[in-house]
Design a protein around this motif. Sequence first.
Motif, PDB file in Angstrom:
ATOM      1  N   ALA A 208       1.036  -1.286   0.007  1.00 33.04           N
ATOM      2  CA  ALA A 208       0.140   0.108   0.054  1.00 33.04           C
ATOM      3  C   ALA A 208       0.803   1.243   0.010  1.00 33.04           C
ATOM      4  CB  ALA A 208      -0.864   0.093   1.262  1.00 33.04           C
ATOM      5  N   ARG A 209       1.954   1.433   0.727  1.00 34.33           N
ATOM      6  CA  ARG A 209       2.921   2.165   0.750  1.00 34.33           C
ATOM      7  C   ARG A 209       3.608   2.598  -0.553  1.00 34.33           C
ATOM      8  NH1 ARG A 209       5.618   4.176   5.241  1.00 34.33           N
ATOM      9  NH2 ARG A 209       5.219   2.100   6.161  1.00 34.33           N
ATOM     10  N   ASP A 210       3.648   1.600  -1.220  1.00 32.60           N
ATOM     11  CA  ASP A 210       4.363   1.686  -2.635  1.00 32.60           C
ATOM     12  C   ASP A 210       3.147   2.487  -3.524  1.00 32.60           C
ATOM     13  OD1 ASP A 210       6.782   0.576  -1.984  1.00 32.60           O
ATOM     14  OD2 ASP A 210       6.263  -1.543  -2.545  1.00 32.60           O
ATOM     15  N   LEU A 211       2.234   1.791  -3.449  1.00 33.79           N
ATOM     16  CA  LEU A 211       1.049   2.342  -4.392  1.00 33.79           C
ATOM     17  C   LEU A 211       0.617   3.903  -4.136  1.00 33.79           C
ATOM     18  CD1 LEU A 211      -1.313  -0.714  -4.231  1.00 33.79           C
ATOM     19  CD2 LEU A 211      -0.053   0.147  -6.175  1.00 33.79           C
TER      20      LEU A 211
ATOM     21  N   VAL B 244      -7.919  -0.103   0.027  1.00 31.96           N
ATOM     22  CA  VAL B 244      -6.594   0.296  -0.591  1.00 31.96           C
ATOM     23  C   VAL B 244      -7.213   0.974  -1.973  1.00 31.96           C
ATOM     24  CG1 VAL B 244      -4.501  -0.043  -1.829  1.00 31.96           C
ATOM     25  CG2 VAL B 244      -5.121  -1.202   0.413  1.00 31.96           C
ATOM     26  N   ALA B 245      -7.975   0.345  -2.829  1.00 32.10           N
ATOM     27  CA  ALA B 245      -8.128   0.930  -4.005  1.00 32.10           C
ATOM     28  C   ALA B 245      -9.159   2.208  -3.926  1.00 32.10           C
ATOM     29  CB  ALA B 245      -9.113  -0.109  -5.066  1.00 32.10           C
ATOM     30  N   LEU B 246     -10.054   2.116  -2.739  1.00 38.30           N
ATOM     31  CA  LEU B 246     -10.836   3.391  -2.557  1.00 38.30           C
ATOM     32  C   LEU B 246      -9.966   4.220  -2.067  1.00 38.30           C
ATOM     33  CD1 LEU B 246     -13.687   4.786  -2.245  1.00 38.30           C
ATOM     34  CD2 LEU B 246     -13.743   3.781   0.123  1.00 38.30           C
ATOM     35  N   ALA B 247      -8.952   4.274  -1.233  1.00 30.84           N
ATOM     36  CA  ALA B 247      -8.222   5.343  -0.560  1.00 30.84           C
ATOM     37  C   ALA B 247      -7.038   6.133  -1.843  1.00 30.84           C
ATOM     38  CB  ALA B 247      -7.129   4.892   0.514  1.00 30.84           C
ATOM     39  N   LEU B 248      -6.807   5.029  -2.425  1.00 26.85           N
ATOM     40  CA  LEU B 248      -6.035   5.845  -3.786  1.00 26.85           C
ATOM     41  C   LEU B 248      -6.876   6.574  -4.617  1.00 26.85           C
ATOM     42  CD1 LEU B 248      -4.056   2.568  -4.940  1.00 26.85           C
ATOM     43  CD2 LEU B 248      -3.350   4.553  -3.619  1.00 26.85           C
ATOM     44  N   ALA B 249      -8.108   6.140  -4.871  1.00 21.03           N
ATOM     45  CA  ALA B 249      -9.017   6.762  -5.829  1.00 21.03           C
ATOM     46  C   ALA B 249      -9.438   8.172  -5.275  1.00 21.03           C
ATOM     47  CB  ALA B 249     -10.546   6.353  -6.060  1.00 21.03           C
TER      48      ALA B 249
ATOM     49  N   GLY C 126      -3.429   8.366   5.668  1.00 20.69           N
ATOM     50  CA  GLY C 126      -4.415   8.462   6.763  1.00 20.69           C
ATOM     51  C   GLY C 126      -5.466   7.558   6.666  1.00 20.69           C
ATOM     52  N   ARG C 127      -6.179   7.535   5.624  1.00 26.01           N
ATOM     53  CA  ARG C 127      -7.252   6.367   5.865  1.00 26.01           C
ATOM     54  C   ARG C 127      -6.937   5.047   5.924  1.00 26.01           C
ATOM     55  NH1 ARG C 127     -11.646   8.778   5.120  1.00 26.01           N
ATOM     56  NH2 ARG C 127     -12.486   6.792   5.421  1.00 26.01           N
ATOM     57  N   LEU C 128      -5.725   4.792   5.205  1.00 31.14           N
ATOM     58  CA  LEU C 128      -5.164   3.226   5.615  1.00 31.14           C
ATOM     59  C   LEU C 128      -4.829   3.046   6.994  1.00 31.14           C
ATOM     60  CD1 LEU C 128      -3.368   3.071   2.117  1.00 31.14           C
ATOM     61  CD2 LEU C 128      -5.656   2.021   2.667  1.00 31.14           C
ATOM     62  N   ALA C 129      -4.136   4.000   7.618  1.00 39.64           N
ATOM     63  CA  ALA C 129      -3.867   4.048   8.761  1.00 39.64           C
ATOM     64  C   ALA C 129      -4.958   3.704   9.899  1.00 39.64           C
ATOM     65  CB  ALA C 129      -2.850   5.070   9.421  1.00 39.64           C
ATOM     66  N   GLN C 130      -6.001   4.468   9.500  1.00 39.23           N
ATOM     67  CA  GLN C 130      -7.156   4.479  10.588  1.00 39.23           C
ATOM     68  C   GLN C 130      -7.921   3.119  10.149  1.00 39.23           C
ATOM     69  OE1 GLN C 130     -10.154   7.497   9.203  1.00 39.23           O
ATOM     70  NE2 GLN C 130     -11.381   7.137  10.860  1.00 39.23           N
ATOM     71  N   LEU C 131      -7.649   2.546   9.150  1.00 40.65           N
ATOM     72  CA  LEU C 131      -8.405   1.208   8.846  1.00 40.65           C
ATOM     73  C   LEU C 131      -7.705   0.027   9.096  1.00 40.65           C
ATOM     74  CD1 LEU C 131      -9.906   2.141   5.368  1.00 40.65           C
ATOM     75  CD2 LEU C 131     -11.292   1.372   7.192  1.00 40.65           C
ATOM     76  N   GLY C 132      -6.356   0.324   9.603  1.00 35.63           N
ATOM     77  CA  GLY C 132      -5.546  -0.813   9.993  1.00 35.63           C
ATOM     78  C   GLY C 132      -4.922  -1.571   8.827  1.00 35.63           C
ATOM     79  N   ILE C 133      -4.737  -0.914   7.811  1.00 29.05           N
ATOM     80  CA  ILE C 133      -4.153  -1.847   6.428  1.00 29.05           C
ATOM     81  C   ILE C 133      -2.461  -1.643   6.851  1.00 29.05           C
ATOM     82  CG2 ILE C 133      -3.851  -1.862   4.007  1.00 29.05           C
ATOM     83  CD1 ILE C 133      -6.743  -2.126   5.061  1.00 29.05           C
ATOM     84  N   PRO C 134      -1.900  -2.956   6.864  1.00 34.46           N
ATOM     85  CA  PRO C 134      -0.537  -3.033   6.927  1.00 34.46           C
ATOM     86  C   PRO C 134       0.041  -2.111   5.820  1.00 34.46           C
ATOM     87  CG  PRO C 134      -1.607  -5.305   7.241  1.00 34.46           C
ATOM     88  CD  PRO C 134      -2.618  -4.335   6.657  1.00 34.46           C
ATOM     89  N   PRO C 135       1.029  -1.426   6.087  1.00 36.67           N
ATOM     90  CA  PRO C 135       1.510  -0.434   4.892  1.00 36.67           C
ATOM     91  C   PRO C 135       2.469  -1.070   3.962  1.00 36.67           C
ATOM     92  CG  PRO C 135       2.436   0.235   6.953  1.00 36.67           C
ATOM     93  CD  PRO C 135       1.444  -0.726   7.194  1.00 36.67           C
ATOM     94  N   ASP C 136       3.220  -2.245   4.611  1.00 34.55           N
ATOM     95  CA  ASP C 136       4.340  -2.769   3.848  1.00 34.55           C
ATOM     96  C   ASP C 136       4.199  -4.130   3.358  1.00 34.55           C
ATOM     97  OD1 ASP C 136       6.191  -0.489   4.132  1.00 34.55           O
ATOM     98  OD2 ASP C 136       6.659  -1.014   6.286  1.00 34.55           O
ATOM     99  N   ARG C 137       2.901  -4.640   3.587  1.00 36.36           N
ATOM    100  CA  ARG C 137       2.469  -6.138   2.825  1.00 36.36           C
ATOM    101  C   ARG C 137       2.068  -5.881   1.585  1.00 36.36           C
ATOM    102  NH1 ARG C 137      -1.988  -9.015   6.418  1.00 36.36           N
ATOM    103  NH2 ARG C 137       0.018  -8.734   8.144  1.00 36.36           N
ATOM    104  N   PRO C 138       2.544  -6.936   0.691  1.00 36.96           N
ATOM    105  CA  PRO C 138       2.024  -6.839  -0.769  1.00 36.96           C
ATOM    106  C   PRO C 138       0.520  -7.004  -0.835  1.00 36.96           C
ATOM    107  CG  PRO C 138       3.922  -8.272  -0.550  1.00 36.96           C
ATOM    108  CD  PRO C 138       3.682  -7.867   0.748  1.00 36.96           C
TER     109      PRO C 138
END
Length: 293
Positions: A93-96, A138-143, A114-126
């Motif tokens: 997610a961090r790469d994207l 992740v797709a929604l956060a990027l959009a 911020g959104r991904l951290a709030q949702l507890g998405i691991p930033p460095d996991r593929p």
Amino acid sequence: MDIALQADGLGKRYGRTWALRNCTLRLPTGRIAALVGPNGAGKSTLLHLAVGLLRPDEGAVRILGQEPFNNIGALADVGFVAQDTPLYRDFSARDLVTLGGKLNQRWDAALARGRLAQLGIPPDRPVGKLSGGQRAQVALALALAKRPRLLLLDEPVASLDPLARREFLQALMGSVAESDTTVLLSSHLIADVERTCDHLILLLRSEVKLDGSVDDLLAEHHQLIGPRDAAPPGVEVIRSSHTDRQSTLVVRGNRVFDDPQWTVKDLTLEDLVLAYLNDDTATTAHDAWGVPA
């Protein structure tokens, strides 16, 4: 009234088959709209035309006043989450988020992180190793990081479990409430869109059958229960069912029903959509077998 998405006689075909035809609609800015219809009705085709992935074979489509095909400037204001939420599965997610900043002129990396951290998405996991719900987030956060004026979502929650669907829609509503983004959400899950959407576009047989404010559409549709094989004048019968003694009708029309032989009931959004879908399913089945409807 400003228009976020406009189609005029829009059509797209593959060989001899029209995936979308005679599509005319107006989606005002500031709305959260549901795009509903059975499989094969043309929902994905409409969205792909709106984001410039397809070129129309007839008619025209405009987003925020501009034609989208081969128009990078217009697409800068549009966010899109496709049905299978395509992401580079080996990227984290961090790469994207970093990649998005290099590919977009207007990019809010802090919002995405911020959104991904709030949702507890691991930033460095593929992202290929994340759950389906996490990938959708992740797709929604990027959009949303594009800060789009128009956000198009193609069945983003179709493969998610009920809890993941609720979390996704809550995240969507929270983000939209903080901006002036217009949203068009394609979904066959009526209960989900009923809670979130204030505008409805209904596609049947590749054509638009309903396009308008949910409140206005519900106000002009009613369920009537009355005498067998009868219908009051001045209304369009959308669907009918019968017993030996009475008929139950879903009708469209703004007339006042003051005839005591008819009982009038309000419809929910799900009732309204299913009335159109059930009628179309029955007609399609008769057509397929060559049996008169």
